[in-house]
Scaffold this motif. Structure first.
Motif, PDB file in Angstrom:
ATOM      1  N   UNK A 108       0.854  -1.185   0.000  1.00  0.00           N
ATOM      2  CA  UNK A 108       0.000   0.000   0.000  1.00  0.00           C
ATOM      3  C   UNK A 108       0.888   1.232   0.000  1.00  0.00           C
ATOM      4  N   UNK A 109       0.275   2.368  -0.309  1.00  0.00           N
ATOM      5  CA  UNK A 109       1.015   3.622  -0.398  1.00  0.00           C
ATOM      6  C   UNK A 109       1.807   3.878   0.872  1.00  0.00           C
ATOM      7  N   UNK A 110       3.093   4.204   0.685  1.00  0.00           N
ATOM      8  CA  UNK A 110       3.965   4.526   1.815  1.00  0.00           C
ATOM      9  C   UNK A 110       3.923   6.036   2.023  1.00  0.00           C
ATOM     10  N   UNK A 111       3.417   6.455   3.177  1.00  0.00           N
ATOM     11  CA  UNK A 111       3.435   7.874   3.536  1.00  0.00           C
ATOM     12  C   UNK A 111       4.030   8.023   4.918  1.00  0.00           C
ATOM     13  N   UNK A 112       4.957   8.962   5.055  1.00  0.00           N
ATOM     14  CA  UNK A 112       5.475   9.302   6.367  1.00  0.00           C
ATOM     15  C   UNK A 112       4.594  10.343   7.033  1.00  0.00           C
ATOM     16  N   UNK A 113       4.978  10.775   8.250  1.00  0.00           N
ATOM     17  CA  UNK A 113       4.128  11.716   8.990  1.00  0.00           C
ATOM     18  C   UNK A 113       4.122  13.131   8.411  1.00  0.00           C
ATOM     19  N   UNK A 114       5.179  13.534   7.735  1.00  0.00           N
ATOM     20  CA  UNK A 114       5.205  14.935   7.296  1.00  0.00           C
ATOM     21  C   UNK A 114       4.799  15.048   5.833  1.00  0.00           C
ATOM     22  N   UNK A 115       4.257  16.209   5.432  1.00  0.00           N
ATOM     23  CA  UNK A 115       3.688  16.348   4.076  1.00  0.00           C
ATOM     24  C   UNK A 115       4.688  16.077   2.959  1.00  0.00           C
TER      25      UNK A 115
END
Lengths: 442, 442
Positions: free
Chosen positions: B375-382
């Motif tokens: 699934x899409x990998x997103x970190x905490x910051x924009x």
């Protein structure tokens, strides 16, 4: 080999020369390490293993060969082609139907015409007779290597019943998109198994509103889904949709399908990305694929559309397709031998041609061996519902059967789907049955 | 062949002998009717066609062979095995990685050890040098035949961002099941394409609340999803779950993955059975599969679990697995050459081992070539979000790029994912990039 002349089939046999469904079998005594231990029966039950679904990476056992069902016999089709000097031996002397499926519509017709000649013209009788094997002596296998498996949700009665049960406060039983597109999702092709394979009860998480945290264990709501599955033969090009009118250029045939479902696992997992483990443990298919050409007399108009359709799905114009898109298939569901339902496939809202056009409208390509199910077939009346969750209204109204009271399936239960369709000249075309026994969780 | 000795790689090359990812290539000039017209570049871009994903039913071109990347060269691995008299020639002189994948963990280690010797021991230099092809001269293909493709939803930041956008009135951004199980669904394996393949903009239905009826046309919200995909080698038995601790017995390696998504098509279709046409038109994967053994120095503990886990998913005990389940992969997303995001894979909540244990807990079997995405990998910051829908907050905050303002993808846009991981002794392990250009709808 029986003493009775096997080509003298009983009058009106639903597996007569007007039918000629295709399968893959191993003759008695052939070593096939990938096959299950049970052998087939005249009723068409069969055994296989998951290895049969393993596609290109599976070792193909040498004993496997394409067969054509005739009454309670299987004709070794490749051997028949060889004996009669047919050029189709390269398509038929194969361990899977895939080469025949890939050959395309014109070849499908030519091969069917040749087979019809072989089994009906008296001059071929002596050549053909030794190539017939009693069904009770052979092992039946998954007939084709499944590429992608998609399951639709095309029965309005089924979708409405589930909406009423699970979204009682919604403004309508159907979601707003339901009449605009055939809703579907991808399933697991690696766990498609042939009729006769035991189905191990799945284990997993479930959580009802009454549970503080998820509960783990064998599914307590194991269900059946009586469906019809369509087998794609000719592939298509990535990026280019397949129009409604090209349905019969790509789809070879159909078979019965039981899309076993664990309702409790599914209910907890399916928001927001849909069913996953509640479905992926097993999908049983018939050992026999009925060519669409055998079902021309069964074609019927689908139910009246109550919402206007976008052009790519609109099958109301003559030009949109080469005939009515529905099929009049009369399905029977038995549980431990007792009839529990008779779902009529003619009542399904979305046709297989519409499903194919929708599945590819985004440019998704088709591969030989792609397989898609109609979703549970349910008619309007309660004795036509194609799942136990509908037949028992989510367990509220148990079925009273000789084998006991049932809400959902118990270990040891045997479910069998069978069906027939109107054939030419008042005949019946039998569909190969799909049967499976529930085994306890490991 | 370059004049420069290709085995004298630059110091610190992320594709040095500590990496050795596997792919499938055709040398310059080899006839391969199934290959695309573009050739690879030293940066690892590649071209292929959908036929490469067609599994057992595809004709396999004779020019294809297993390659191992070394700097900006590809070693013909089967030819190397033959030249050095290795018994692994039968696994490596193949048109796909599947035979190697099927061989199992012990063999994976043995083959990797042999390859390391071949490319580092000076005595082998004269035998190996002629078998190295400049990457810019070869065509790269889909490295393995994809069996089932599953996509998870394992990044808490990504799932929370989408929850905030699409369910603003819900009590929490995550659905109640999210912290109890890794949510996933099956995707279309037949449309998995190799890096470098153009992606045709999908056409389909969409309907916003403002539309009275569905609108048809090319997607107006074509997006990327930066993911990591895991490649299953050793199969498992139907009916028997694979425990957490057996992850590395079954999973061979990983690669970068762009799970292109049409957000408008998906939004209208996905209730109640999940994403279908919004995802199934194309999934791009890197041409290089990095073995897990090359990533031992990158293993990290996953984020702290904030809900207790059922035992089959609980990786907190030492005995549950053979080491930490996370991987420290630093991903970079570029759009037309400009960096738009740097998603950190180490922040993903559910590990690949947990995903495998969950995917099989219901008894679903694994096949060689099964492939599953994080699934899409997103970190905490924009600046760590792995999709445009998050980076532009569903189009509200366009990206200002040299190539113009972007909310979603325009025709002609080129998206590239690249990544590296910490390697042994302060080295970097490069992952093969995945790139694709958006082509106009047909």
């Amino acid at each position: 080999m029986s003493e009775q002349n096997p080509l003298d089939l009983p009058e009106g046999d639903p597996f007569g020369p007007h039918n000629l469904p295709y399968g893959v079998f191993s003759p008695a005594g052939s070593a096939d390490p990938a096959a299950g231990s049970a052998s087939g029966s005249a009723a068409g039950s069969a055994a296989g293993s998951a290895a049969g679904a393993a596609g290109g990476s599976a070792p193909v056992a040498e004993g496997r060969r394409v067969g054509v069902r005739l009454g309670s016999y299987v004709l070794d089709a490749g051997a028949a082609a060889a004996a009669l000097g047919s050029p189709y031996v390269s398509l038929l002397a194969q361990p899977t139907l895939n080469p025949l499926l890939a050959a395309g519509r014109r070849t499908w017709s030519d091969v069917r015409r040749a087979l019809t000649t072989w089994v009906t013209v008296p001059a071929h009788r002596d050549a053909i007779r030794p190539l017939l094997h009693p069904l009770s002596d052979v092992t039946l296998h998954l007939p084709f290597d499944v590429a992608d498996y998609v399951d639709f949700y095309a029965s309005e009665h089924h979708a409405s019943n589930l909406g009423r049960m699970f979204r009682p406060d919604a403004p309508a039983p159907l979601t707003p998109n339901w009449k605009h597109l055939p809703i579907g999702y991808h399933g697991r092709s690696g766990t498609v198994v042939v009729s006769g394979t035991d189905v191990v009860r799945p284990t997993g998480q479930r959580k009802t509103p009454a549970d503080a945290t998820p509960v783990f264990g064998p599914s307590a709501k194991l269900d059946i889904e009586a469906e019809v599955g369509f087998v794609v033969g000719a592939p298509s090009t990535l990026g280019t949709p397949v129009p409604l009118a090209d349905f019969r250029e790509h789809v070879f045939g159909l078979c019965l399908l039981n899309d076993w479902s664990a309702r409790d696992i599914q209910a907890w997992e399916y928001v927001p990305l849909g069913p996953f483990l509640g479905k992926s443990f097993a999908t049983s298919v018939s050992a026999w694929v009925t060519p669409l050409e055998a079902l021309d007399a069964a074609r019927v108009a689908p139910p009246e559309r109550t919402e206007p359709l976008l052009p790519y799905l609109d099958d109301s114009a003559e030009s949109a397709s080469d005939g009515p898109g529905g099929y009049d298939l009369r399905i029977t569901v038995t549980l431990n031998g007792e009839v529990v339902s008779n779902p009529p496939f003619s009542t399904v809202y979305w046709t297989a041609a519409q499903q194919l056009a929708h599945m590819t409208v985004n440019g998704a390509s088709l591969r030989t061996g792609d397989f898609y199910g109609s979703g549970t077939v349910s008619g309007p009346s309660p004795d036509q519902f194609g799942s136990l969750i509908e037949l028992t209204w989510n367990g509220r109204d148990p079925l009273e059967l000789p084998s006991g009271k049932r809400t959902f399936l118990e270990d040891g239960d045997v479910v069998t789907l069978s069906a027939w369709a109107p054939g030419p000249g008042g005949t019946r075309v039998g569909l190969g049955e799909v049967t499976g026994r529930v085994a306890a969780s490991r």
